[in-house]
Design a protein around this motif. Structure first.
Motif, PDB file in Angstrom:
ATOM      1  N   ARG A  24      -9.754 -13.195 -18.495  1.00  0.00           N
ATOM      2  CA  ARG A  24     -11.019 -13.206 -17.784  1.00  0.00           C
ATOM      3  C   ARG A  24     -11.422 -11.772 -17.450  1.00  0.00           C
ATOM      4  O   ARG A  24     -10.588 -10.932 -17.082  1.00  0.00           O
ATOM      5  CB  ARG A  24     -10.907 -14.013 -16.493  1.00  0.00           C
ATOM      6  N   VAL A  25     -12.704 -11.504 -17.525  1.00  0.00           N
ATOM      7  CA  VAL A  25     -13.274 -10.225 -17.121  1.00  0.00           C
ATOM      8  C   VAL A  25     -14.372 -10.511 -16.113  1.00  0.00           C
ATOM      9  O   VAL A  25     -15.231 -11.374 -16.349  1.00  0.00           O
ATOM     10  CB  VAL A  25     -13.860  -9.452 -18.326  1.00  0.00           C
ATOM     11  N   LEU A  26     -14.335  -9.835 -14.995  1.00  0.00           N
ATOM     12  CA  LEU A  26     -15.391  -9.926 -13.991  1.00  0.00           C
ATOM     13  C   LEU A  26     -16.083  -8.577 -13.900  1.00  0.00           C
ATOM     14  O   LEU A  26     -15.424  -7.528 -13.814  1.00  0.00           O
ATOM     15  CB  LEU A  26     -14.834 -10.301 -12.621  1.00  0.00           C
ATOM     16  N   LEU A  27     -17.398  -8.601 -13.901  1.00  0.00           N
ATOM     17  CA  LEU A  27     -18.202  -7.404 -13.758  1.00  0.00           C
ATOM     18  C   LEU A  27     -19.141  -7.640 -12.588  1.00  0.00           C
ATOM     19  O   LEU A  27     -19.804  -8.679 -12.528  1.00  0.00           O
ATOM     20  CB  LEU A  27     -18.992  -7.162 -15.045  1.00  0.00           C
ATOM     21  N   ALA A  28     -19.172  -6.722 -11.633  1.00  0.00           N
ATOM     22  CA  ALA A  28     -19.980  -6.947 -10.429  1.00  0.00           C
ATOM     23  C   ALA A  28     -20.726  -5.685 -10.036  1.00  0.00           C
ATOM     24  O   ALA A  28     -20.183  -4.577 -10.098  1.00  0.00           O
ATOM     25  CB  ALA A  28     -19.087  -7.395  -9.274  1.00  0.00           C
ATOM     26  N   HIS A  29     -21.969  -5.865  -9.618  1.00  0.00           N
ATOM     27  CA  HIS A  29     -22.786  -4.773  -9.072  1.00  0.00           C
ATOM     28  C   HIS A  29     -23.097  -5.115  -7.628  1.00  0.00           C
ATOM     29  O   HIS A  29     -23.409  -6.267  -7.313  1.00  0.00           O
ATOM     30  CB  HIS A  29     -24.072  -4.609  -9.876  1.00  0.00           C
ATOM     31  N   THR A  30     -23.017  -4.130  -6.732  1.00  0.00           N
ATOM     32  CA  THR A  30     -22.962  -4.434  -5.304  1.00  0.00           C
ATOM     33  C   THR A  30     -24.146  -3.916  -4.491  1.00  0.00           C
ATOM     34  O   THR A  30     -24.120  -3.984  -3.265  1.00  0.00           O
ATOM     35  CB  THR A  30     -21.671  -3.845  -4.708  1.00  0.00           C
ATOM     36  N   ALA A  31     -25.203  -3.406  -5.131  1.00  0.00           N
ATOM     37  CA  ALA A  31     -26.332  -2.849  -4.386  1.00  0.00           C
ATOM     38  C   ALA A  31     -27.103  -3.955  -3.666  1.00  0.00           C
ATOM     39  O   ALA A  31     -27.304  -5.040  -4.218  1.00  0.00           O
ATOM     40  CB  ALA A  31     -27.260  -2.102  -5.335  1.00  0.00           C
ATOM     41  N   PRO A  32     -27.558  -3.710  -2.420  1.00  0.00           N
ATOM     42  CA  PRO A  32     -28.322  -4.723  -1.693  1.00  0.00           C
ATOM     43  C   PRO A  32     -29.569  -5.147  -2.464  1.00  0.00           C
ATOM     44  O   PRO A  32     -30.313  -4.315  -2.987  1.00  0.00           O
ATOM     45  CB  PRO A  32     -28.704  -3.995  -0.397  1.00  0.00           C
ATOM     46  N   GLY A  33     -29.780  -6.448  -2.570  1.00  0.00           N
ATOM     47  CA  GLY A  33     -30.937  -6.975  -3.278  1.00  0.00           C
ATOM     48  C   GLY A  33     -30.760  -7.015  -4.786  1.00  0.00           C
ATOM     49  O   GLY A  33     -31.596  -7.576  -5.501  1.00  0.00           O
ATOM     50  N   ASP A  34     -29.708  -6.423  -5.291  1.00  0.00           N
ATOM     51  CA  ASP A  34     -29.447  -6.413  -6.736  1.00  0.00           C
ATOM     52  C   ASP A  34     -27.957  -6.582  -6.991  1.00  0.00           C
ATOM     53  O   ASP A  34     -27.379  -5.920  -7.837  1.00  0.00           O
ATOM     54  CB  ASP A  34     -29.952  -5.105  -7.351  1.00  0.00           C
ATOM     55  N   SER A  35     -27.336  -7.467  -6.231  1.00  0.00           N
ATOM     56  CA  SER A  35     -25.897  -7.687  -6.402  1.00  0.00           C
ATOM     57  C   SER A  35     -25.678  -8.916  -7.276  1.00  0.00           C
ATOM     58  O   SER A  35     -26.388  -9.916  -7.152  1.00  0.00           O
ATOM     59  CB  SER A  35     -25.215  -7.857  -5.040  1.00  0.00           C
ATOM     60  N   TRP A  36     -24.721  -8.802  -8.180  1.00  0.00           N
ATOM     61  CA  TRP A  36     -24.445  -9.898  -9.103  1.00  0.00           C
ATOM     62  C   TRP A  36     -23.007  -9.816  -9.585  1.00  0.00           C
ATOM     63  O   TRP A  36     -22.350  -8.779  -9.495  1.00  0.00           O
ATOM     64  CB  TRP A  36     -25.397  -9.893 -10.296  1.00  0.00           C
ATOM     65  N   VAL A  37     -22.530 -10.954 -10.107  1.00  0.00           N
ATOM     66  CA  VAL A  37     -21.232 -11.031 -10.778  1.00  0.00           C
ATOM     67  C   VAL A  37     -21.460 -11.675 -12.133  1.00  0.00           C
ATOM     68  O   VAL A  37     -22.126 -12.707 -12.237  1.00  0.00           O
ATOM     69  CB  VAL A  37     -20.204 -11.853  -9.977  1.00  0.00           C
ATOM     70  N   ARG A  38     -20.928 -11.054 -13.167  1.00  0.00           N
ATOM     71  CA  ARG A  38     -20.938 -11.615 -14.517  1.00  0.00           C
ATOM     72  C   ARG A  38     -19.492 -11.864 -14.927  1.00  0.00           C
ATOM     73  O   ARG A  38     -18.586 -11.110 -14.552  1.00  0.00           O
ATOM     74  CB  ARG A  38     -21.583 -10.647 -15.504  1.00  0.00           C
ATOM     75  N   THR A  39     -19.258 -12.910 -15.689  1.00  0.00           N
ATOM     76  CA  THR A  39     -17.906 -13.249 -16.097  1.00  0.00           C
ATOM     77  C   THR A  39     -17.862 -13.559 -17.591  1.00  0.00           C
ATOM     78  O   THR A  39     -18.826 -14.080 -18.165  1.00  0.00           O
ATOM     79  CB  THR A  39     -17.374 -14.449 -15.290  1.00  0.00           C
ATOM     80  N   ALA A  40     -16.737 -13.205 -18.203  1.00  0.00           N
ATOM     81  CA  ALA A  40     -16.550 -13.456 -19.626  1.00  0.00           C
ATOM     82  C   ALA A  40     -15.061 -13.597 -19.898  1.00  0.00           C
ATOM     83  O   ALA A  40     -14.222 -13.279 -19.052  1.00  0.00           O
ATOM     84  CB  ALA A  40     -17.135 -12.317 -20.461  1.00  0.00           C
ATOM     85  N   SER A  41     -14.729 -14.094 -21.079  1.00  0.00           N
ATOM     86  CA  SER A  41     -13.345 -14.153 -21.548  1.00  0.00           C
ATOM     87  C   SER A  41     -13.229 -13.313 -22.806  1.00  0.00           C
ATOM     88  O   SER A  41     -14.177 -13.218 -23.598  1.00  0.00           O
ATOM     89  CB  SER A  41     -12.927 -15.591 -21.855  1.00  0.00           C
ATOM     90  N   THR A  42     -12.072 -12.710 -22.984  1.00  0.00           N
ATOM     91  CA  THR A  42     -11.843 -11.925 -24.183  1.00  0.00           C
ATOM     92  C   THR A  42     -10.411 -12.111 -24.666  1.00  0.00           C
ATOM     93  O   THR A  42      -9.481 -12.188 -23.857  1.00  0.00           O
ATOM     94  CB  THR A  42     -12.128 -10.430 -23.935  1.00  0.00           C
ATOM     95  N   ASP A  43     -10.264 -12.194 -25.977  1.00  0.00           N
ATOM     96  CA  ASP A  43      -8.934 -12.230 -26.584  1.00  0.00           C
ATOM     97  C   ASP A  43      -8.420 -10.818 -26.857  1.00  0.00           C
ATOM     98  O   ASP A  43      -7.232 -10.628 -27.110  1.00  0.00           O
ATOM     99  CB  ASP A  43      -8.966 -13.021 -27.899  1.00  0.00           C
ATOM    100  N   ASP A  44      -9.330  -9.854 -26.816  1.00  0.00           N
ATOM    101  CA  ASP A  44      -8.977  -8.468 -27.082  1.00  0.00           C
ATOM    102  C   ASP A  44      -9.610  -7.572 -26.026  1.00  0.00           C
ATOM    103  O   ASP A  44     -10.786  -7.203 -26.132  1.00  0.00           O
ATOM    104  CB  ASP A  44      -9.467  -8.045 -28.475  1.00  0.00           C
ATOM    105  N   PRO A  45      -8.872  -7.222 -24.967  1.00  0.00           N
ATOM    106  CA  PRO A  45      -9.436  -6.396 -23.898  1.00  0.00           C
ATOM    107  C   PRO A  45      -9.993  -5.059 -24.373  1.00  0.00           C
ATOM    108  O   PRO A  45     -10.817  -4.457 -23.678  1.00  0.00           O
ATOM    109  CB  PRO A  45      -8.240  -6.183 -22.954  1.00  0.00           C
TER     110      PRO A  45
END
Length: 315
Positions: free
Chosen positions: A79-100
């Motif tokens: 699993r890979v989690l990608l997150a941006h934390t700025a107020p009003g523009d915060s999000w989390v994206r998630t994906a899976s990878t077999d090859d990091p």
């Protein structure tokens, strides 16, 4: 060995303004043992580890994660989690990878600016809790962090163990996404309350170290305004200006130790502003920053004043 977190707790060392600084977080699932320098010492491809370590210079902080209980096989999809934390523009994206090593192709500069480029899928299942448990980095994280991660997972919270997120002496420590608030001296009860409030779009000041998208003086200033106004909306406030001040120059800064800052915090939905005076001091008596380290005075952010301002153009 005396735990560094015990010394910090005994002297009631302030938590405000101690969060790691990063606008974007990149988290890669890595089962198995972690080394002290996790990205380059945890059976991860060394080229990828060095690449992720260098990402911090661009504003992307990388860490390794695993589910509590150390489940998962080394050959399985990660699993890979990608997150941006700025107020009003915060999000989390998630994906899976077999090859990091696919992460080598990410545009780190774009990610730091909040552009995920369509990476993965949006994570919409509520706040993510990341609890530091890397005992190779600091004993407190293993002794105190692992039980907390297990309890939160058992209670149904989306929980990951993670490598270093800063502040061993505040263990157990927790980072919450997507908003990027860091927390210290958590128990299962207090952490559960924090996560329940975040799920409602609210945050709390008690136990909070700051929001990682800001520098340390700004973290302390935002928390001070929340305390001053009882504002709980998680994205209500933003930092719109920070000015360094010199204690030796000007009558308005004569009382400030050096260095000091004037931080302007504003409500995002109105013209309300506050000017917060922050100074860097030290916590005494001296205490260790991590287990086994020498006892030294530890840096702290001291809020000296919170002053409401009338924004330009307001009558």
């Amino acid at each position: 060995m005396t735990l560094c977190s015990g010394a910090s707790r005994d002297q009631a060392e302030s938590l405000a303004g101690t969060a790691a600084t990063a606008r974007t977080w990149l988290l890669l699932e890595q089962p198995g043992p972690w080394g002290s320098k996790a990205l380059t010492g945890s059976r991860l491809d060394p080229v990828l580890g060095e690449h992720l370590e260098a990402a911090a210079a661009l504003g992307v902080r990388a860490a390794l994660i695993r589910r509590p209980g150390r489940t998962g096989a080394g050959g399985a999809a990660r699993r890979v989690l990608l997150a941006h934390t700025a107020p009003g523009d915060s999000w989390v994206r998630t994906a899976s990878t077999d090859d990091p090593r696919e992460l080598l192709d990410l545009d780190l500069a774009a990610l730091a600016g909040g552009d995920h480029g369509g990476f993965g899928a949006a994570h919409t299942a509520g706040p993510v809790a990341l609890v530091c448990t890397n005992g190779r980095r600091d004993r407190c994280c293993a002794v105190l962090g692992r039980p907390l991660a297990g309890e939160l997972a058992a209670a149904g919270h989306d929980t990951w163990e993670t490598t270093h997120i800063g502040g061993h002496r505040f263990s157990p420590t927790m980072l919450t996404l997507p908003h990027g608030y860091a927390w210290g001296r958590m128990s299962a009860g207090t952490a559960g309350h924090v996560l329940a409030e975040l799920a409602r779009g609210r945050t709390v000041v008690d136990g909070c170290r700051g929001r990682s998208c800001w520098q340390r003086p700004e973290q302390a200033a935002e928390l001070a305004v929340r305390q001053f106004t009882a504002e709980a909306d998680v994205d209500a406030l933003e930092v719109i200006g920070t000015t360094a001040v010199d204690a030796a120059v000007g009558s308005t800064t004569a009382a400030l130790p050096t260095p000091g800052w004037l931080v302007t915090v504003a409500r995002r939905d109105s013209r309300r502003h506050w000017e917060v005076t922050v100074a860097e001091g030290v916590s005494l008596p001296a205490s260790p920053a991590s287990c086994g380290a020498a006892a030294l005075p530890q840096s702290r952010m001291a809020v000296l004043a919170v002053r409401p301002l009338l924004a330009a153009g307001t009558r």
